[in-house]
Design a protein around this motif. Sequence first.
Motif: not given
Length: 59
Positions: A22-32
């Motif tokens: 579901g992430a579109t990049g680092p800005q909405d990554c669950g891991l980050v």
Amino acid sequence: MGKPVPQCPIRLGEPCTLCSPGATGPQDCGLVWLVMDDPDLRERLAELRRERAAATTAA
């Protein structure tokens, strides 16, 4: 010139491969989010970044 490739803030030196569903990049990554929300993990990441910067400067 091509489109810039976002870098993964967790896997230092690697591009964002959208490893989190579901992430579109680092800005909405669950891991980050998980790493940055945990004080111990955030501090360890900061240590790794400092070590990497020192190694890059020394080389």
